[in-house]
Design a protein around this motif. Structure first.
Motif: not given
Length: 122
Positions: A9-11, A25-34, A36-38
Protein backbone atom coordinates in the motif's frame (compact mmCIF):
# COMPACT_ATOMS: atom_id res chain seq x y z
CA UNK A 1 -4.06 -13.06 -5.73
CA UNK A 2 -1.44 -10.85 -4.10
CA UNK A 3 -1.80 -9.85 -0.50
CA UNK A 4 -2.33 -6.15 0.06
CA UNK A 5 0.24 -5.46 2.77
CA UNK A 6 1.07 -2.13 4.37
CA UNK A 7 4.34 -2.22 2.42
CA UNK A 8 2.49 -2.73 -0.90
CA UNK A 9 0.00 0.00 0.00
CA UNK A 10 2.82 2.42 0.85
CA UNK A 11 4.60 1.67 -2.45
CA UNK A 12 1.41 2.03 -4.50
CA UNK A 13 0.55 5.31 -2.80
CA UNK A 14 4.08 6.63 -3.26
CA UNK A 15 4.02 5.97 -7.02
CA UNK A 16 0.49 7.36 -7.40
CA UNK A 17 1.20 10.53 -5.41
CA UNK A 18 4.48 11.30 -7.18
CA UNK A 19 2.84 12.17 -10.49
CA UNK A 20 6.09 11.27 -12.24
CA UNK A 21 8.17 8.15 -12.85
CA UNK A 22 10.22 7.09 -9.81
CA UNK A 23 13.40 5.09 -9.47
CA UNK A 24 13.49 2.18 -7.01
CA UNK A 25 15.64 4.34 -4.71
CA UNK A 26 13.07 7.16 -4.77
CA UNK A 27 10.30 4.65 -4.04
CA UNK A 28 12.33 3.29 -1.11
CA UNK A 29 12.94 6.76 0.36
CA UNK A 30 9.25 7.71 0.16
CA UNK A 31 7.99 4.35 1.43
CA UNK A 32 10.36 4.44 4.42
CA UNK A 33 8.49 7.54 5.59
CA UNK A 34 5.36 5.40 5.91
CA UNK A 35 6.86 2.00 6.74
CA UNK A 36 10.18 2.45 8.58
CA UNK A 37 12.51 -0.47 7.98
CA UNK A 38 11.18 -1.36 4.54
CA UNK A 39 14.07 -2.62 2.42
CA UNK A 40 15.08 -2.57 -1.22
CA UNK A 41 14.28 -6.28 -1.65
CA UNK A 42 10.67 -5.52 -0.66
CA UNK A 43 10.58 -2.62 -3.13
CA UNK A 44 11.79 -4.82 -6.00
CA UNK A 45 9.47 -7.71 -5.09
CA UNK A 46 6.47 -5.37 -5.07
CA UNK A 47 7.52 -3.59 -8.27
CA UNK A 48 7.66 -7.00 -9.98
CA UNK A 49 4.20 -7.95 -8.71
CA UNK A 50 2.72 -4.58 -9.66
CA UNK A 51 4.22 -4.82 -13.17
CA UNK A 52 2.77 -8.32 -13.61
CA UNK A 53 -0.64 -7.07 -12.42
CA UNK A 54 -0.48 -4.15 -14.87
CA UNK A 55 -0.74 -1.56 -12.10
CA UNK A 56 2.49 0.21 -13.12
CA UNK A 57 4.63 0.48 -16.23
CA UNK A 58 8.35 0.77 -16.78
CA UNK A 59 9.96 3.93 -18.11
CA UNK A 60 13.34 3.01 -19.56
CA UNK A 61 15.83 5.78 -20.22
CA UNK A 62 18.94 5.39 -22.36
CA UNK A 63 21.96 5.06 -20.08
CA UNK A 64 19.84 5.16 -16.93
CA UNK A 65 18.01 2.79 -14.66
CA UNK A 66 14.34 1.99 -15.04
CA UNK A 67 11.69 4.19 -13.48
CA UNK A 68 8.10 3.25 -12.69
CA UNK A 69 4.82 5.09 -13.11
CA UNK A 70 1.12 4.32 -12.77
CA UNK A 71 -0.34 2.56 -15.82
CA UNK A 72 -3.03 4.04 -18.00
CA UNK A 73 -1.61 7.47 -18.76
CA UNK A 74 -1.93 6.97 -22.49
CA UNK A 75 0.60 8.28 -24.97
CA UNK A 76 3.09 10.69 -23.41
CA UNK A 77 6.80 11.46 -23.24
CA UNK A 78 9.33 12.34 -20.54
CA UNK A 79 11.72 15.09 -19.45
CA UNK A 80 14.89 13.98 -17.63
CA UNK A 81 16.59 16.63 -15.45
CA UNK A 82 20.35 16.26 -15.76
CA UNK A 83 20.88 18.08 -12.48
CA UNK A 84 18.64 16.22 -9.99
CA UNK A 85 18.15 13.08 -12.15
CA UNK A 86 14.35 13.25 -11.74
CA UNK A 87 12.08 12.28 -14.61
CA UNK A 88 8.86 14.17 -15.35
CA UNK A 89 5.92 13.39 -17.62
CA UNK A 90 5.38 15.50 -20.73
CA UNK A 91 1.83 15.28 -22.04
CA UNK A 92 2.53 16.85 -25.41
CA UNK A 93 3.73 15.16 -28.59
CA UNK A 94 5.29 16.65 -31.69
CA UNK A 95 2.82 14.64 -33.75
CA UNK A 96 3.23 12.72 -36.96
CA UNK A 97 6.55 10.89 -36.79
CA UNK A 98 5.80 8.93 -39.96
CA UNK A 99 7.31 11.80 -41.98
CA UNK A 100 10.67 11.11 -40.27
CA UNK A 101 10.52 7.41 -41.11
CA UNK A 102 12.56 6.23 -44.13
CA UNK A 103 10.55 5.61 -47.29
CA UNK A 104 8.92 2.20 -47.32
CA UNK A 105 9.17 1.76 -43.55
CA UNK A 106 6.12 1.51 -41.27
CA UNK A 107 6.28 3.35 -37.95
CA UNK A 108 4.59 1.42 -35.14
CA UNK A 109 5.43 3.57 -32.11
CA UNK A 110 7.88 6.10 -30.77
CA UNK A 111 9.40 7.32 -27.51
CA UNK A 112 10.75 10.78 -26.88
CA UNK A 113 12.85 11.91 -23.94
CA UNK A 114 13.76 15.55 -23.44
CA UNK A 115 16.90 16.37 -21.45
CA UNK A 116 17.74 19.55 -19.59
CA UNK A 117 17.31 21.19 -16.20
CA UNK A 118 13.97 21.24 -14.36
CA UNK A 119 12.45 24.41 -12.93
CA UNK A 120 13.45 23.41 -9.38
CA UNK A 121 17.14 23.02 -10.30
CA UNK A 122 17.22 26.04 -12.55
Amino acid sequence: MERNTKQRTAIQQCIADAGRPLSPQEILEHAQGVVPGIGMATIYRNIKAMLEAGDITTVSLPGGGDRYEVSGHGHHHHFHCRSCDRVYEVHACPGDMQKLTPEGFVLESHELTLYGVCSHCR
